[in-house]
Structures are given as C-alpha cells and as structure tokens.
Motif scaffolding. Structure first.
Motif, mmCIF file in Angstrom:
data_model
loop_
_atom_site.group_PDB
_atom_site.id
_atom_site.type_symbol
_atom_site.label_atom_id
_atom_site.label_comp_id
_atom_site.label_asym_id
_atom_site.label_seq_id
_atom_site.Cartn_x
_atom_site.Cartn_y
_atom_site.Cartn_z
ATOM 1 N N THR A 152 0.835 -1.379 -0.436
ATOM 2 C CA THR A 152 -0.122 0.009 0.177
ATOM 3 C C THR A 152 1.137 0.870 -0.254
ATOM 4 O O THR A 152 2.222 1.694 0.298
ATOM 5 C CB THR A 152 -1.151 -0.186 1.460
ATOM 6 O OG1 THR A 152 -1.411 -0.962 0.800
ATOM 7 C CG2 THR A 152 -1.282 1.325 1.108
ATOM 8 N N VAL A 154 0.521 5.482 0.413
ATOM 9 C CA VAL A 154 -1.090 6.734 0.927
ATOM 10 C C VAL A 154 0.282 7.725 0.131
ATOM 11 O O VAL A 154 1.053 8.447 -0.060
ATOM 12 C CB VAL A 154 -0.946 6.949 2.175
ATOM 13 C CG1 VAL A 154 -1.842 8.139 2.655
ATOM 14 C CG2 VAL A 154 -1.435 5.300 2.791
ATOM 15 N N VAL A 209 -7.097 3.860 6.099
ATOM 16 C CA VAL A 209 -5.812 3.464 5.731
ATOM 17 C C VAL A 209 -5.299 1.625 6.707
ATOM 18 O O VAL A 209 -5.372 1.166 6.393
ATOM 19 C CB VAL A 209 -4.513 4.403 6.249
ATOM 20 C CG1 VAL A 209 -3.264 3.413 6.056
ATOM 21 C CG2 VAL A 209 -4.214 4.852 5.172
ATOM 22 N N THR A 213 -5.861 -2.130 5.108
ATOM 23 C CA THR A 213 -4.620 -2.546 5.546
ATOM 24 C C THR A 213 -4.998 -3.541 6.553
ATOM 25 O O THR A 213 -3.377 -4.106 6.903
ATOM 26 C CB THR A 213 -3.162 -1.882 5.413
ATOM 27 O OG1 THR A 213 -3.338 -0.923 6.836
ATOM 28 C CG2 THR A 213 -3.427 -0.515 4.769
ATOM 29 N N ALA A 218 0.252 1.534 5.951
ATOM 30 C CA ALA A 218 1.182 2.209 4.425
ATOM 31 C C ALA A 218 2.853 1.454 4.538
ATOM 32 O O ALA A 218 3.125 2.045 5.613
ATOM 33 C CB ALA A 218 0.840 2.993 3.876
#
Length: 333
Positions: A152, A154, A209, A213, A218
C-alpha cells in the motif's frame, strides 16, 4: 524584458529587467513559451520562505517552464531547440520572457515537437515536476535485497505532484494506492487514474488506511502538500519499518514537530527529497519527457487555465486556496 519581481513576502510584481545574454561556453538564452506554478512558489512568495537572493532574480520564483533557444554558446542546445527548462528550483527564472540556462539545466524536447503548438509545449512542461517526482520515488522506494513488498502506498495531496506519484506508484507495482485531498475534482482524477480516494477532513485518512491494510499501515506514505501537520500524520499511518517520503516543502524556516516516539517505535525511515535539478545528467527529467512523448503517462488534467505574466500574483493566491477546481496553472510571458 518583462519578468516577475518578488521584493518581499506577499508581493509579486511584473517589471522590466535587462534581457539575459549568453557570455560563457555552455550557456544559452531561452525564450520562455510557457511556465507553470508549483506549490513551492506559494511557500516562497506567500509564506515567507524566500531565497535570500530571490529579490534580485528576474522571473523568481518560477522554475517550471518550456521554451525555445534564441541565442547559444552551447554545442548541445543550438538556436531553435525546444527545451524543458530545469533551473535550480530555489532560484527559478521561468516567470520571464527570456531566461539564461546552461548545459546542466535543460533537456532538449523530442524532434517532432512543434514549439508554436502551445498545447503540446504545455504537455511537455509537466516533465519538470514529473521529473522531481521520479527522482524522489527513487529515494523513497529504492531497489533493496530482499525486495520490499509493494503493498500500500498513501499519497497525501492530489495536486499535480501527487497525481504523478500515483501513476509512478502503480507503475512500480503497488497493489493499492490511497490518495487524500480536500478537493473533490482532484480526487475524481485520482480515482480515474486507479487510486482509492479519501476526501479529508470529511473522511478520516488514518481510519481508511487501517481498514484497507488490515490495521498494518501503509508501506510507503508520501506527503505531497507541504504541511507540517501532514508530515507528522504520515508517521502515524505508516507501517512498521515503513517509509515516509517528504516531498512538499516546509511551511517556514522554523522547527516543526515530529512524532519521535512513533518514529522509533515503528522503526520508520524518513526520507526528504529536494534539488532534483542537480541530478547528474538530469536522468529523471529525461525519463519524464520520454514517458510523455510515448504516451505512458496522463498529463492533460494539468492543462488548466492560461494567464498572462501580470496575473502571476492572482494565480498564486488561487492556487493557495485549492485551485478552484484546477490542478495546474500556466503563465504565458
């Protein structure tokens, strides 16, 4: 020639300046076809992070631009060459009719570029900021052994830089990219480019987030706004042993708080990026030009309003309040 002048914080004027001349080998003069406003210009003019020599520089703080060589003592850039201007960012010079460059601070545009085609030239102008993003991403996400899991990413801020980061993160194989911004119009572009969008402050970025996740955070968080508060928040939402990339420039020269306990607890890597224009060979900028030429990236959402040089101050203030629905602004000397 006409060029901007920033005598003090909050003031940007258009005045007459002496036209530059190429006096040394490797130097050349460029007639600026178009320039673009960068977020760092706002900090410099409106927020007081002026370079000490800024008030003495014609065309300050503009540093994104394209033009055509009109006078040359360079073997690499003969008269008539369309170029991407890559001056040192802290000094600028593109908010002017003409500017002086040298062999180390320009990229020749492809041979099929028509410098009289303003739309085409504006597309290639995006290679300046894109180049700084590619340079930064090589710092934020370097090749490692063993290879990091690109799970991930961001990106805080869906301005032009944030959207360039989005496209490059997907290119580098990130499984999901989350982009946050206050502007719905910019977030729509992010979604079209493949991101999960978060409109702040209506939505809580940290909660999104965490949900997306599995509470892990992240792998990479990029702050692309230039906000001390967001730089601190980036540490809060990054994963254990994750990387935080600081791209948006400082708001002031004063110290800013960093969540040191969280940084240590999660063993976070903090990486800033600046002075991409000093990269040997301007490799990242050449790559940005190539990607635009080959149609590998989308840039047309950056082709917003065109303003004359005399409206530079007004444009900076529009950009400061969010752009009124536009991602990027062009200044035509």
């Amino acid at each position: 020639m006409r060029a901007t002048h920033v005598p003090e914080k909050g003031t940007i004027l258009t005045e007459q300046w002496p036209a530059p001349e190429a006096t040394r080998d490797g130097e050349f003069v460029v007639r600026v076809v178009a320039a673009s406003v960068c977020g760092s210009d706002l900090h410099a003019v409106l927020h007081g992070t002026l370079h000490p020599l800024g008030p003495t520089r014609a065309g300050y703080p503009g540093h994104e631009g394209v033009g055509v060589v009109t006078e040359s003592r360079s073997g690499k850039f003969p008269v008539g060459t369309p170029v991407l201007c890559v001056p040192p960012g802290e000094m600028g010079g593109t908010f002017a009719q003409f500017m002086l460059l040298d062999d180390d601070h320009a990229v020749a545009l492809p041979g099929d570029v028509d410098p009289s085609d303003l739309t085409q030239m504006r597309r290639y102008m995006m290679a300046q900021q894109m180049g700084t993003c590619l340079y930064a991403m090589d710092l934020y996400w370097p090749t490692e052994v063993p290879e990091r899991h690109a799970g991930t990413c961001v990106i805080m801020g869906a301005g032009s830089a944030g959207l360039f980061f989005l496209q490059d993160a997907l290119r580098r194989g990130f499984e999901q990219v989350i982009v946050s911004d206050k502007q719905e119009s910019r977030l729509r572009i992010a979604r079209e480019l493949g991101a999960h969008m978060v409109r702040v402050p209506d939505e809580d970025l940290a909660s999104v987030v965490s949900e997306l996740t599995g509470n892990n955070g992240a792998d990479l968080v990029i702050e692309a706004v230039g906000s001390d508060a967001l730089r601190a928040e980036a540490v809060q939402i990054v994963a254990h042993r994750g990387i935080v990339g600081w791209f948006g420039l400082y708001e002031s020269f004063d110290p800013a708080p960093v969540p040191i306990f969280e940084t240590f607890r999660k063993c976070v890597r903090l990486q800033a990026s600046v002075a991409a224009q000093s990269e040997p060979g301007l490799v990242s900028f050449h790559e940005a030009v190539r990607r635009i030429h080959d149609g590998e990236v989308s840039v047309d959402y950056c082709l917003g309003p065109v303003h004359p040089l005399e409206e530079a101050g007004e444009v900076l203030r529009i950009a400061e309040r969010g752009g009124d629905g536009h991602v990027k602004f062009t200044i035509v000397p």
